[in-house]
Enzyme design. Structure first.
Site, PDB file in Angstrom:
ATOM      1  N   TYR A  39       0.963  -1.528  -0.515  1.00  0.00           N
ATOM      2  CA  TYR A  39       0.469   0.111   0.206  1.00  0.00           C
ATOM      3  C   TYR A  39       0.973   1.185  -0.134  1.00  0.00           C
ATOM      4  O   TYR A  39       1.932   1.200  -0.762  1.00  0.00           O
ATOM      5  CB  TYR A  39      -1.548   0.054   0.919  1.00  0.00           C
ATOM      6  CG  TYR A  39      -2.250   0.938   1.018  1.00  0.00           C
ATOM      7  CD1 TYR A  39      -2.916   1.140   0.196  1.00  0.00           C
ATOM      8  CD2 TYR A  39      -2.580   2.023   2.052  1.00  0.00           C
ATOM      9  CE1 TYR A  39      -3.973   1.718  -0.486  1.00  0.00           C
ATOM     10  CE2 TYR A  39      -3.717   2.710   1.947  1.00  0.00           C
ATOM     11  CZ  TYR A  39      -3.978   2.672   0.839  1.00  0.00           C
ATOM     12  OH  TYR A  39      -5.418   3.656   0.805  1.00  0.00           O
ATOM     13  N   LYS A  94     -20.435 -20.361 -10.202  1.00  0.00           N
ATOM     14  CA  LYS A  94     -19.419 -19.956 -12.000  1.00  0.00           C
ATOM     15  C   LYS A  94     -18.127 -19.018 -12.036  1.00  0.00           C
ATOM     16  O   LYS A  94     -17.255 -19.685 -12.289  1.00  0.00           O
ATOM     17  CB  LYS A  94     -20.391 -18.837 -12.425  1.00  0.00           C
ATOM     18  CG  LYS A  94     -20.131 -18.551 -14.011  1.00  0.00           C
ATOM     19  CD  LYS A  94     -20.122 -19.690 -14.939  1.00  0.00           C
ATOM     20  CE  LYS A  94     -19.788 -19.771 -16.946  1.00  0.00           C
ATOM     21  NZ  LYS A  94     -21.313 -19.436 -17.362  1.00  0.00           N
TER      22      LYS A  94
END
Length: 756
Positions: A39, A94
């Site tokens: 970060y 999925k």
């Protein structure tokens, strides 16, 4: 077909962490510096690079391996317009399929918006996040315009799988079916029942492959779509016929191919009989086809019949296509999924269906040479390279692949997520279920496993134990044992069988000092009794429930069924399915003490077993030293066995002794030990120097979530006798029962002289 109850499905989705997918870190994050790199302030540098060159997003972020499954929930499965939130379990499913079949990361996004224009703008705004977008469960006709617009306005691959996935897989099936039936695609007459997204896309692709438009008749719920009808939308008008026919029954007369994407039971045997010689019928209504499989097959002997279900031969399922299509598209940096790429996928899947079946399947199911044909078209789904080549040939690949060997290696590593080996075993066991004795039916997990295996059609369980106690346990667990045989081996009604088994065993072991009274006493033991059921042919396989540290069942197996000729020992193997691929580990359970003869037998048995499971064995014999660097007893033992294996099997890729990281890390091993027989090869079989090391290794991997296990699988006994801890998970026991069924089928086919 596996029996799935509401309770089973709900428990599956809520157990552990609710849902089916999670996000995990891919970089180190343990130190303050790691966090500073991940970060602020370190993250600013890749941001600036991407600002200057947007394509760098594929180098510094997950974009190139990230797919979105996006739906508005307007056409969810066969449930209809149930809304975005209610469709989320399907989209998560999925996403799971993308991960396990192709190693693609996936976010499911449910958009609560039915207006096509607003939906398009939302998805377009989200598109920079992803490398590709899979549109899902969006109703027709809106889905056509939504996909068209997003394909044009996004610079990443967008595909509505309900249309193109079915089209690609069924087109591959059509190519092969026409070859079997000796028909030319330009001559066939095609009937399509259904006019939704999948039907339209399938028909368009079939025409691209060579079907003549004038030979197509499409039907919807009102009958034949012909030019006499009014109010047809653009998609239906595209396929309106000039023929003066009105019903599906009329259309079927003289047809060569029927494609059903509609509802169950709309086709009759009489309709099939009215078709042309050697017809092809793809009845893909989900979950029940347009005509039942058994009814269709009885109608005429020259029929090729396929459905979308896994419990019948010739399954046509989108999962055979979409993960690999997106894999190839993303890996090549394709901007779209175009017709060239779809046709490449069709041809690749059609070709793969002709590959030979593993020898274990041929042996077990009494078909001397299973191959491409009416009964068993093997569908292997590695189509990503074909799609990537299609992207490059059609000029839409922004990152063309140049090193195809390296790319294939990458795909093999990614495919480690897919536990297709166990699925294949399950399908084959379901074709020919055997009688499996579950010894510890009075324990929760063993009883649950027997019930699950029975409901899945894997085996015909025989439960050993007191029927009253088993029935009470089943009631407490909420499992249905209707139809399962219970054998109370200690009941008076089993006295004759105990006496017969005792006589058989006493005669077999009389030269070892066993008397009939001793043998009769043994028949009150569930292990002796159950193994004698297999020995006498009154059952096909036996699963012994063991307790940690107990060696008794293994000793009983030696007495009752004996060890195969040419061996003095038997052993067990675990198959571990990992992110890195499939690994075989031995010996994980049986041999407490090790000498050269024992380790040599284990190694020979492992070699044969890996081949039995349709893999080429690449074997590393591990220890704590490398190639003779330590002269202590254990490394020397391994070293000597390696030398004997080299003499026995000059062409076998086996070497050692070596530390396990050299065995698994090919690059480091080849750099340090270029002389090894394993040079350039990926090891898939690890032979450990003692039981403690092997047992600890596989259990540690399981507990750390690094692998799924099949096993322990016995190697070397004359009959299918398998061992597993009674506290093993239900799933592991069911997997072992599946292997036991295959084991029994092989023995039934080729006899006890089979050296597996």
């Amino acid at each position: 077909m596996s029996k799935v109850t509401k309770e089973m499905a709900l428990e599956y989705h809520r157990e552990g962490k609710p849902g089916k997918i999670e996000v995990v870190p891919t970089v180190p994050y343990s130190s303050q510096q790691d966090l500073a790199l991940a970060y602020s302030p370190g993250v600013a540098y890749p941001c600036l690079e991407i600002e200057q060159n947007p394509q760098d997003a594929y180098e510094y972020t997950s974009k190139g391996n990230l797919v979105a499954v996006i739906s508005n929930g307007t056409a969810v499965l066969g449930l209809g317009d149930i809304g975005a939130l209610a469709g989320k379990p399907v989209m998560e499913g999925k996403a799971l399929l993308f991960k396990i079949f192709a190693g693609l990361d996936c976010f499911d996004i449910e958009v609560n918006e039915k207006d096509p224009e607003k939906f398009i703008q939302i998805v377009k705004a989200l598109s920079p996040t992803f490398g590709g977008i899979n549109l899902e469960d969006i109703k027709a006709p809106e889905c056509f315009e939504i996909e068209r617009r997003l394909r044009e306005e996004c610079d990443i691959p967008v595909m509505h799988d309900d249309q193109h996935g079915t089209a690609i897989i069924s087109a591959a099936g059509l190519i092969n079916a026409l070859e079997i039936q000796k028909k030319n695609i330009s001559d066939i007459k095609l009937v399509v029942n259904g006019a939704g997204a999948a039907a339209v896309s399938c028909t368009r692709l079939y025409i691209a492959l060579g079907v003549r438009p004038e030979n197509v008749v499409m039907c919807d719920s009102k009958g034949v779509i012909n030019r006499k009808r009014t109010g047809l939308n653009a998609q239906k008008l595209e396929f309106a016929t000039d023929r003066d026919i009105d019903t599906l029954e009329d259309a079927m007369k003289g047809a060569d191919v029927f494609l059903g994407l509609s509802v169950k039971d709309v086709v009759t045997p009489e309709m099939l009989k009215s078709m042309n010689d050697r017809p092809i019928v793809f009845a893909l209504a989900n979950p029940d086809p347009e005509i039942a499989y058994d009814v269709a097959m009885e109608s005429r002997p020259d029929l090729i019949f396929a459905t979308g279900r896994s419990d019948y031969p010739n399954q046509i399922n989108n999962v055979l296509g979409f993960p690999y299509i997106f894999r190839g598209a993303l890996d090549s940096g394709a901007t779209v999924i175009n017709e060239t790429m779809k046709l490449a996928a069709v041809k690749a899947i059609a070709a793969l269906a002709k590959e030979p079946v593993p020898s274990v399947v041929n042996a077990a199911y009494e078909m001397s040479n299973l191959r491409f044909g009416r009964e068993y078209p093997r569908l292997i789904t590695t189509v990503a390279p074909a799609v990537a080549r299609g992207a490059m040939e059609s000029g839409v690949a922004r990152r063309p692949i140049t090193d195809w060997d390296a790319y294939n290696d990458k795909l093999r590593q990614l495919m480690g997520y897919d536990n297709k080996l166990m699925r294949r075993f399950t399908e084959e066991a379901q074709r020919n279920p055997k009688r499996v004795v579950f010894a510890e039916a009075n324990t929760d997990n063993m009883l649950r496993a027997a019930v699950n295996a029975y409901q899945d059609g894997i085996c015909i369980p025989i439960l050993l134990g007191n029927e009253e106690m088993i029935e009470k346990r089943a009631a407490r667990l909420g499992v249905d044992i209707t139809g399962l045989e219970i054998v109370n081996l200690r009941h008076d009604r089993e006295a004759d069988r105990r006496a017969r088994y005792a006589m058989n065993l006493a005669e077999k072991r009389q030269r070892d000092g066993m008397t009939y009274p001793e043998a009769l006493e043994m028949m009150f033991d569930r292990n002796y009794f159950g193994m004698m059921m297999v020995e006498t042919g009154e059952a096909d396989a036996f699963i012994a429930g063991t307790y940690s540290g107990s060696h008794t069942p293994a000793e009983i197996a030696r007495e009752v069924v004996g060890i195969r000729p040419t061996y003095n020992h038997f052993a067990t193997m675990h198959i571990l399915n990992t992110k890195r691929g499939v690994f075989f580990l031995a010996d994980t359970m049986i041999n407490h003490e090790m000498d050269e003869e024992t380790l040599l037998d284990i190694t020979r048995l492992a070699r044969n077993s890996v081949e039995y499971f349709a893999h080429e064995p690449v074997m590393a014999m591990v220890s704590y030293s490398n190639f003779g660097s330590n002269k202590e007893v254990e490394p020397r033992l391994v070293h000597n066995v390696v030398e004997k294996m080299h003499k026995l099997y000059p062409e076998l890729p086996i070497d050692g002794e070596m530390q396990v990281h050299y065995a698994i890390n090919k690059k480091v091993r080849d750099s340090n030990f270029p002389f090894s027989r394993l040079n350039g090869k990926d090891v898939n079989t690890l032979i450990f120097p003692n039981l403690s090391a092997a047992n600890t290794a596989y259990k540690m991997m399981l507990e750390m979530g690094l692998a799924e296990a099949i096993g322990p699988i016995q190697m070397g006994l004359n009959k299918p006798i398998h061992f597993i801890n009674v506290d093993s998970p239900v799933r592991d026991i069911v997997n072992l029962a599946t292997v036991a069924v295959l084991d029994a089928a092989v023995l039934e086919k080729i006899g006890n002289d089979h050296d597996k």
